[in-house]
Design a protein around this motif. Sequence first.
Motif, PDB file in Angstrom:
ATOM      1  N   ALA A  23      -2.889   3.436  -0.554  1.00 37.81           N
ATOM      2  CA  ALA A  23      -3.718   2.278  -0.222  1.00 37.81           C
ATOM      3  C   ALA A  23      -4.603   2.712   0.935  1.00 37.81           C
ATOM      4  CB  ALA A  23      -2.865   1.072   0.145  1.00 37.81           C
ATOM      5  N   LYS A  42      -0.910  -8.801  -2.441  1.00 38.27           N
ATOM      6  CA  LYS A  42      -0.107  -8.173  -1.384  1.00 38.27           C
ATOM      7  C   LYS A  42       0.138  -9.223  -0.325  1.00 38.27           C
ATOM      8  CE  LYS A  42      -0.597  -4.913   2.476  1.00 38.27           C
ATOM      9  NZ  LYS A  42       0.761  -4.958   2.941  1.00 38.27           N
ATOM     10  N   LEU A  64       3.323  -2.427  -1.460  1.00 40.25           N
ATOM     11  CA  LEU A  64       2.147  -1.861  -0.797  1.00 40.25           C
ATOM     12  C   LEU A  64       2.433  -1.987   0.694  1.00 40.25           C
ATOM     13  CD1 LEU A  64      -1.573  -2.615  -1.760  1.00 40.25           C
ATOM     14  CD2 LEU A  64      -0.847  -1.846   0.505  1.00 40.25           C
TER      15      LEU A  64
END
Length: 390
Positions: A65, A214, A276
Amino acid sequence: MPEATPVSAAPVGAAVPFTSRTVFAAAHVVADPNADTTPDGPAVLDWDATLAFRRHLWSHGLGVAEAMDTAQRGMGLDWATAAELIRRSAAEARAVGGRIACGVGTDQLPPGEAGLSDVRAAYEEQLALVEEAGGQPILMASRQLAAVAGGPEAYAEMYGHLLRQSSEPVILHWLGPMFDPALEGYWGSGDLDAATETFLQIIAEHPDKVDGVKVSLLDADREVALRRRLQTMGAARRASDKGGGGRREGVRCYTGDDFHYPELIAGDQRGFSHALLGVFDPLAPLAAEAVRLLDTGNTAAFHKVLDPTVELARHLFEAPTRYYKTGVVFLAWLSGHQAHFTMAGGLQSARSLRHLRRAYELAGGLGLFPDPELARHRMAKLTAVLGGDA
């Protein structure tokens, strides 16, 4: 006298992806320690070390990410440098076969109040750049939008516009104020229940444009409740999709909870979270080992590997949580992934020596250092420079 042990070499290529979960590590950036810059000046990065660390993450099977808050977006990493980071990292991902998703925000806007049209244009510029680079967009929470939105209708209009024009499904990012105080009241309300309803309504109106969400609120119960709402929405959509054209898996929940990640990733009889996480930057080898055990269905072994890491994670992310990046980069230095402990914006000074020493002890107890003697030597040098007791 130079250190006898060199900085660890970067692996080449990406490992086989996990089969049971989609897992991203939000990656830090490596500053150039020789740059003549100031805390409020443009960031100057060591590109070789920065990209080498991403190859390290891909070599363990993790996705990257990119240009998220872990990379100091809004805390030392300016948009011009973030844009170059996205381009370079996306090209590196193509070269090694790694997965990458990239942060889309509004941080190119100058300080001060911006209008909604300015916020929209800033989002559009960054979204176009990420899509052109080949990364999956992550629509990040915007400080500028939080300052001028006024209510849930503005969020619905802004995100609806961006989702309609995105070419592929995006990840929506709900970052809580513990990570950035300027995001208090995001989605148009300080009441988290009301904010959740706005968030879910946006997803419900654009389900084919949202790959996942997320959630970084450090509230496991709230995340589980949201995850179940997403599952219910997905089941209802599949039941009504007579043509079978909808995305069968529905909208994913990616945990961003750096306090409760083992239980959220493992899940329960009703579902689980993907991941994440910024804490998977320093925990990459152990995180990968744990998820591969989960791939085999061995949940007990997964917990045996990952549960002991929570104490370190809670230490790194203790209040004020937004300074967790300092501990992440500190551990990368001790682990040999970079040759120095200099950060963009001078953020290496954001945590105390006592905090860093405890992080060193906890990480050492987990066996995170490839070369424990190098880590010990560097910890001793830092202690001497900062004037602490040996």
